[in-house]
Enzyme design. Sequence first.
Site, PDB file in Angstrom:
ATOM      1  N   ALA A 125       2.433  -2.280   4.120  1.00 12.66           N
ATOM      2  CA  ALA A 125       2.202  -1.261   5.143  1.00 12.66           C
ATOM      3  C   ALA A 125       1.741  -2.012   6.383  1.00 12.66           C
ATOM      4  CB  ALA A 125       1.124  -0.298   4.676  1.00 12.66           C
ATOM      5  N   HIS A 171      -4.711   0.829  -4.372  1.00 10.53           N
ATOM      6  CA  HIS A 171      -4.046  -0.421  -4.731  1.00 10.53           C
ATOM      7  C   HIS A 171      -4.260  -0.632  -6.234  1.00 10.53           C
ATOM      8  CE1 HIS A 171      -4.018  -2.397  -0.513  1.00 10.53           C
ATOM      9  NE2 HIS A 171      -4.227  -1.107  -0.402  1.00 10.53           N
ATOM     10  N   MET A 219      -2.293  -7.029   7.032  1.00 10.53           N
ATOM     11  CA  MET A 219      -3.316  -7.923   6.466  1.00 10.53           C
ATOM     12  C   MET A 219      -2.858  -8.605   5.180  1.00 10.53           C
ATOM     13  SD  MET A 219      -6.496  -5.354   7.027  1.00 10.53           S
ATOM     14  CE  MET A 219      -6.564  -4.346   8.528  1.00 10.53           C
ATOM     15  N   SER A 220      -1.553  -8.702   4.995  1.00 16.18           N
ATOM     16  CA  SER A 220      -1.068  -9.357   3.763  1.00 16.18           C
ATOM     17  C   SER A 220       0.126 -10.236   4.120  1.00 16.18           C
ATOM     18  CB  SER A 220      -0.654  -8.284   2.750  1.00 16.18           C
ATOM     19  OG  SER A 220       0.449  -7.548   3.237  1.00 16.18           O
ATOM     20  N   TYR A 222      -9.397 -10.057   2.794  1.00 12.26           N
ATOM     21  CA  TYR A 222     -10.546  -9.256   3.243  1.00 12.26           C
ATOM     22  C   TYR A 222     -11.378  -8.713   2.078  1.00 12.26           C
ATOM     23  CZ  TYR A 222      -7.509  -5.098   2.567  1.00 12.26           C
ATOM     24  OH  TYR A 222      -6.684  -4.144   2.049  1.00 12.26           O
ATOM     25  N   GLU A 223     -10.846  -8.799   0.868  1.00 11.49           N
ATOM     26  CA  GLU A 223     -11.649  -8.410  -0.295  1.00 11.49           C
ATOM     27  C   GLU A 223     -12.540  -9.561  -0.745  1.00 11.49           C
ATOM     28  OE1 GLU A 223      -9.191  -6.085  -3.363  1.00 11.49           O
ATOM     29  OE2 GLU A 223      -7.696  -7.013  -2.080  1.00 11.49           O
ATOM     30  N   HIS A 229      -6.291  -9.167  -1.353  1.00 12.94           N
ATOM     31  CA  HIS A 229      -6.284  -9.581   0.054  1.00 12.94           C
ATOM     32  C   HIS A 229      -7.459 -10.510   0.348  1.00 12.94           C
ATOM     33  CE1 HIS A 229      -4.257  -5.659  -0.136  1.00 12.94           C
ATOM     34  NE2 HIS A 229      -3.542  -6.070   0.890  1.00 12.94           N
ATOM     35  N   ASN A 249       1.614   3.365  11.084  1.00 14.73           N
ATOM     36  CA  ASN A 249       0.897   3.862  12.272  1.00 14.73           C
ATOM     37  C   ASN A 249       1.302   3.021  13.471  1.00 14.73           C
ATOM     38  OD1 ASN A 249      -0.887   1.865  10.564  1.00 14.73           O
ATOM     39  ND2 ASN A 249      -1.479   1.571  12.705  1.00 14.73           N
ATOM     40  N   SER A 289       0.821  -1.220   0.000  1.00 17.09           N
ATOM     41  CA  SER A 289       0.000   0.000   0.000  1.00 17.09           C
ATOM     42  C   SER A 289       0.846   1.257   0.000  1.00 17.09           C
ATOM     43  CB  SER A 289      -0.854   0.077   1.261  1.00 17.09           C
ATOM     44  OG  SER A 289      -1.741  -0.964   1.293  1.00 17.09           O
ATOM     45  N   HIS A 314      -7.251   4.327   6.572  1.00 13.65           N
ATOM     46  CA  HIS A 314      -6.537   3.964   5.346  1.00 13.65           C
ATOM     47  C   HIS A 314      -5.843   5.210   4.776  1.00 13.65           C
ATOM     48  CE1 HIS A 314      -5.524   1.581   1.906  1.00 13.65           C
ATOM     49  NE2 HIS A 314      -6.116   2.431   1.090  1.00 13.65           N
TER      50      HIS A 314
HETATM   51  N1  HPA Z   1      -3.285  -3.106  11.452  1.00 15.40           N
HETATM   52  C1  HPA Z   1      -3.431  -3.945  10.403  1.00 15.40           C
HETATM   53  N2  HPA Z   1      -3.016  -3.657   9.175  1.00 15.40           N
HETATM   54  C2  HPA Z   1      -2.406  -2.487   8.981  1.00 15.40           C
HETATM   55  C3  HPA Z   1      -2.224  -1.551  10.024  1.00 15.40           C
HETATM   56  C4  HPA Z   1      -2.685  -1.890  11.335  1.00 15.40           C
HETATM   57  O1  HPA Z   1      -2.544  -1.128  12.313  1.00 15.40           O
HETATM   58  N3  HPA Z   1      -1.584  -0.479   9.490  1.00 15.40           N
HETATM   59  C5  HPA Z   1      -1.389  -0.754   8.165  1.00 15.40           C
HETATM   60  N4  HPA Z   1      -1.880  -1.955   7.856  1.00 15.40           N
END
Ligand code: HPA
Length: 278
Positions: free
Chosen positions: A126, A74, A217-218, A98-99, A96, A241, A43, A253
């Site tokens: 990310a 993306h 998440m990847s 989650y998609e 992903h 973050n 990302s 996001h």
């Molecule tokens: N959690 C999960 N996936 C992420 C995060 C997070 O804090 N930041 C970027 N991708």
Amino acid sequence: MRLQLLSSLPKASMMHAEKVAAARAFLAQKTSCVPEVAIVLGSGLGDFADHISIHHTIDGNDIPHYPVPSVAGHHGKVILGSSAGKSLVLIKGRVHRYEGYLPDEVTFYVHLLAALGTKTLILTNAAGGVNFNFEPGDLCLITDQLNFTNARLSANATTARKREIYDAELIRLIKKVALQKGIALHQGVYAGVLGPSYETRAEIRMLARLGADAVGMSTVIEACAAVSLGLRVAAISLITNKAAGLGAERLSHDEVQRIANQSKERFSTLMSAIIDAL
Ligand code: HPA
């Protein structure tokens, strides 16, 4: 019931292999050269493509059976090119779980890379910083993973020679390159979760106790698939973050994209130097 299940297996995997073969045949029309190194751009990190010499940019929609992402920011592009005399393939934008994509779809490009003959895969992503010392904008070399996605190494991979997911030699090389370039690089354990929502504070406390340094998440399923197909794998997280409960800001996001934007030059310098050193 059990017999029925078993008899359906070869057919299902055969169909997957045929899809991969069709995608490979499509790419073979574009280039006869085997990409030595594949880099998956996570990302907000897609601009690294501007730092290589591009030979072909292929829209994922044009590649037979190639799953394309639905998330804003993306892309779904496969870029063939070169840098430092090495032939490269960039996977710009991945899909992903989650998609709604299945593990076979999430790892489709990994199977495609293996079919093309690519030997080295560098995954980037990310991630949220679980380690209290990680700040947004930091880079972290992933040395091991916690897989909370329910997708595991394939049965034949469990008999594979290597039990480690992330290649020790690549880890050494990347640490050395970061040091030479003066780029601060943490190292740590990445926890791969399904998402799509960010974690709760309690989940982050749990992940920290389990030994996670970063969460995202990847990556974990793709890394498993790549190792089982004989590729050597490395992975780098851009910490976008502090994970839930560890920072003041609300997770979004947009914030992930903003931090990725700020860090992309440092990220690209590191990636170019890694390719050069491989
Ligand atoms: N959690 C999960 N996936 C992420 C995060 C997070 O804090 N930041 C970027 N991708």
